[in-house]
Design a protein around this motif. Sequence first.
Motif, mmCIF file in Angstrom:
data_model
loop_
_atom_site.group_PDB
_atom_site.id
_atom_site.type_symbol
_atom_site.label_atom_id
_atom_site.label_comp_id
_atom_site.label_asym_id
_atom_site.label_seq_id
_atom_site.Cartn_x
_atom_site.Cartn_y
_atom_site.Cartn_z
ATOM 1 N N VAL A 50 0.785 -1.264 0.059
ATOM 2 C CA VAL A 50 -0.015 -0.116 0.035
ATOM 3 C C VAL A 50 0.948 1.391 -0.055
ATOM 4 C CG1 VAL A 50 -1.934 1.392 1.338
ATOM 5 C CG2 VAL A 50 -1.851 -0.986 1.199
ATOM 6 N N GLN A 51 0.530 2.225 -1.201
ATOM 7 C CA GLN A 51 1.595 3.219 -1.164
ATOM 8 C C GLN A 51 0.438 4.504 -1.408
ATOM 9 O OE1 GLN A 51 4.542 3.115 -3.915
ATOM 10 N NE2 GLN A 51 5.168 1.290 -3.327
ATOM 11 N N LEU A 52 0.653 5.724 -0.926
ATOM 12 C CA LEU A 52 -0.124 7.029 -1.111
ATOM 13 C C LEU A 52 0.286 7.437 -2.513
ATOM 14 C CD1 LEU A 52 -2.037 9.169 -0.186
ATOM 15 C CD2 LEU A 52 0.072 10.502 0.702
ATOM 16 N N ASN A 53 -0.436 7.484 -3.364
ATOM 17 C CA ASN A 53 -0.279 7.862 -4.866
ATOM 18 C C ASN A 53 -0.739 9.155 -4.904
ATOM 19 O OD1 ASN A 53 -2.108 8.160 -7.844
ATOM 20 N ND2 ASN A 53 -0.274 6.785 -7.791
ATOM 21 N N HIS A 54 -1.507 10.023 -4.500
ATOM 22 C CA HIS A 54 -1.980 11.235 -4.470
ATOM 23 C C HIS A 54 -2.989 11.672 -3.610
ATOM 24 C CE1 HIS A 54 -5.662 9.669 -6.807
ATOM 25 N NE2 HIS A 54 -5.964 10.727 -6.452
ATOM 26 N N THR A 55 -3.070 12.936 -3.353
ATOM 27 C CA THR A 55 -4.127 13.559 -2.350
ATOM 28 C C THR A 55 -4.526 14.978 -3.069
ATOM 29 O OG1 THR A 55 -4.784 14.041 -0.239
ATOM 30 C CG2 THR A 55 -2.330 14.709 -1.042
ATOM 31 N N ILE A 56 -5.713 15.132 -2.877
ATOM 32 C CA ILE A 56 -6.360 16.512 -3.465
ATOM 33 C C ILE A 56 -6.161 17.548 -2.360
ATOM 34 C CG2 ILE A 56 -8.476 17.747 -4.449
ATOM 35 C CD1 ILE A 56 -9.179 14.756 -5.289
ATOM 36 N N VAL A 57 -5.564 18.773 -2.993
ATOM 37 C CA VAL A 57 -5.329 19.801 -1.710
ATOM 38 C C VAL A 57 -6.330 21.038 -2.268
ATOM 39 C CG1 VAL A 57 -3.670 21.707 -0.981
ATOM 40 C CG2 VAL A 57 -2.843 19.465 -1.657
ATOM 41 N N HIS A 58 -7.365 21.061 -1.420
ATOM 42 C CA HIS A 58 -8.508 22.244 -1.946
ATOM 43 C C HIS A 58 -7.792 23.653 -1.701
ATOM 44 C CE1 HIS A 58 -12.197 19.245 -0.560
ATOM 45 N NE2 HIS A 58 -11.344 18.969 -1.770
ATOM 46 N N SER A 59 -7.998 24.542 -2.498
ATOM 47 C CA SER A 59 -7.433 25.549 -2.398
ATOM 48 C C SER A 59 -8.384 26.737 -3.273
ATOM 49 C CB SER A 59 -6.414 25.801 -3.640
ATOM 50 O OG SER A 59 -5.318 24.606 -3.160
ATOM 51 N N ARG A 60 -8.307 27.957 -2.736
ATOM 52 C CA ARG A 60 -9.037 29.198 -3.112
ATOM 53 C C ARG A 60 -8.940 29.242 -4.436
ATOM 54 N NH1 ARG A 60 -6.732 33.087 1.157
ATOM 55 N NH2 ARG A 60 -5.541 33.203 -0.634
ATOM 56 N N ASP A 61 -7.534 29.056 -4.959
ATOM 57 C CA ASP A 61 -7.404 29.372 -6.531
ATOM 58 C C ASP A 61 -5.921 28.272 -6.565
ATOM 59 O OD1 ASP A 61 -5.455 30.041 -8.466
ATOM 60 O OD2 ASP A 61 -6.424 31.811 -8.616
ATOM 61 N N LYS A 62 -6.494 27.224 -7.447
ATOM 62 C CA LYS A 62 -5.475 26.187 -7.580
ATOM 63 C C LYS A 62 -4.284 26.533 -8.224
ATOM 64 C CE LYS A 62 -7.133 24.619 -12.199
ATOM 65 N NZ LYS A 62 -7.724 23.903 -12.848
ATOM 66 N N ARG A 63 -4.123 27.396 -9.253
ATOM 67 C CA ARG A 63 -2.852 28.042 -9.568
ATOM 68 C C ARG A 63 -2.122 28.756 -8.655
ATOM 69 N NH1 ARG A 63 -0.324 27.187 -13.738
ATOM 70 N NH2 ARG A 63 -2.057 26.337 -14.902
ATOM 71 N N GLU A 64 -2.799 29.457 -7.991
ATOM 72 C CA GLU A 64 -2.229 30.341 -6.880
ATOM 73 C C GLU A 64 -1.089 29.267 -5.946
ATOM 74 O OE1 GLU A 64 -2.938 34.155 -3.721
ATOM 75 O OE2 GLU A 64 -4.377 32.266 -3.990
ATOM 76 N N SER A 65 -2.101 28.370 -5.473
ATOM 77 C CA SER A 65 -1.529 27.439 -4.456
ATOM 78 C C SER A 65 -0.323 26.493 -5.278
ATOM 79 C CB SER A 65 -2.681 26.519 -3.853
ATOM 80 O OG SER A 65 -3.356 27.469 -3.088
ATOM 81 N N VAL A 83 10.298 22.734 -6.318
ATOM 82 C CA VAL A 83 9.837 21.842 -7.179
ATOM 83 C C VAL A 83 9.124 22.274 -8.355
ATOM 84 C CG1 VAL A 83 9.864 19.702 -5.398
ATOM 85 C CG2 VAL A 83 7.906 21.345 -5.947
ATOM 86 N N GLU A 84 8.759 21.570 -9.184
ATOM 87 C CA GLU A 84 7.845 21.796 -10.489
ATOM 88 C C GLU A 84 6.520 21.395 -10.556
ATOM 89 O OE1 GLU A 84 10.196 21.337 -14.054
ATOM 90 O OE2 GLU A 84 11.894 22.338 -13.010
ATOM 91 N N ILE A 85 5.738 21.956 -11.512
ATOM 92 C CA ILE A 85 4.336 21.536 -11.781
ATOM 93 C C ILE A 85 4.435 20.576 -12.487
ATOM 94 C CG2 ILE A 85 2.202 21.924 -12.779
ATOM 95 C CD1 ILE A 85 2.212 24.819 -11.713
ATOM 96 N N ALA A 86 3.980 19.216 -12.327
ATOM 97 C CA ALA A 86 4.108 18.112 -13.100
ATOM 98 C C ALA A 86 3.020 17.999 -14.267
ATOM 99 C CB ALA A 86 3.946 16.717 -12.341
ATOM 100 N N ALA A 87 1.700 18.243 -14.029
ATOM 101 C CA ALA A 87 0.648 18.199 -15.248
ATOM 102 C C ALA A 87 -0.540 19.092 -14.657
ATOM 103 C CB ALA A 87 0.162 16.836 -15.056
ATOM 104 N N GLU A 88 -1.260 19.437 -15.759
ATOM 105 C CA GLU A 88 -2.436 19.997 -15.230
ATOM 106 C C GLU A 88 -3.631 19.318 -16.411
ATOM 107 O OE1 GLU A 88 -4.749 24.256 -15.466
ATOM 108 O OE2 GLU A 88 -2.468 24.220 -15.892
ATOM 109 N N TRP A 89 -4.746 18.843 -15.483
ATOM 110 C CA TRP A 89 -5.608 18.101 -16.259
ATOM 111 C C TRP A 89 -6.883 18.057 -15.517
ATOM 112 C CZ3 TRP A 89 -7.199 14.256 -12.966
ATOM 113 C CH2 TRP A 89 -6.201 13.767 -12.189
ATOM 114 N N GLY A 90 -7.899 18.179 -16.329
ATOM 115 C CA GLY A 90 -9.254 18.398 -15.478
ATOM 116 C C GLY A 90 -9.491 19.664 -14.577
ATOM 117 N N PRO A 91 -9.708 19.284 -13.522
ATOM 118 C CA PRO A 91 -9.898 20.343 -12.409
ATOM 119 C C PRO A 91 -8.811 20.456 -11.284
ATOM 120 C CG PRO A 91 -11.147 18.546 -11.529
ATOM 121 C CD PRO A 91 -10.582 18.206 -13.145
#
Length: 128
Positions: free
Chosen positions: A3-18, A28-36
């Motif tokens: 069992v490994q953690l794969n991802h978690t969603i971080v709720h943000s007022r503005d996803k790009r700003e956060s 670090v760098e942004i890896a991907a942008e897809w959907g929401p």
Amino acid sequence: MSVQLNHTIVHSRDKRESAEFFTRVMGVEIAAEWGPFIAVELSNGVTLDFATVPADSITPQHYAFLVTEEEFDGIFQRVQGAGLTYYADPHGKQPGEINRNDGGRGVYFMDPSGHALEAITRPYGGGA
């Protein structure tokens, strides 16, 4: 156990700003942008998937990151350079300080959506 953690969603007022705040401070760098989501991949393959949600639905979370001594130096310099308030403790009772728990170093600071971010160089209980 596999069992490994794969991802978690971080709720943000503005996803790009956060996401941009996180990548700028943590080095670090942004890896991907897809959907929401805007995904930021960490060195162990886990992604933080930043998502914009209504501000009143955000429950502040705590995210702790184990980093090397050299990475800590860079993170701490960027925290200071950005003029962020930082603390040695999770309750904000030691502002302007870092901790030296378990023979390492640690610092707490807030992201734009109110989440507590922590950078540590030793896991808790890891000893000197």
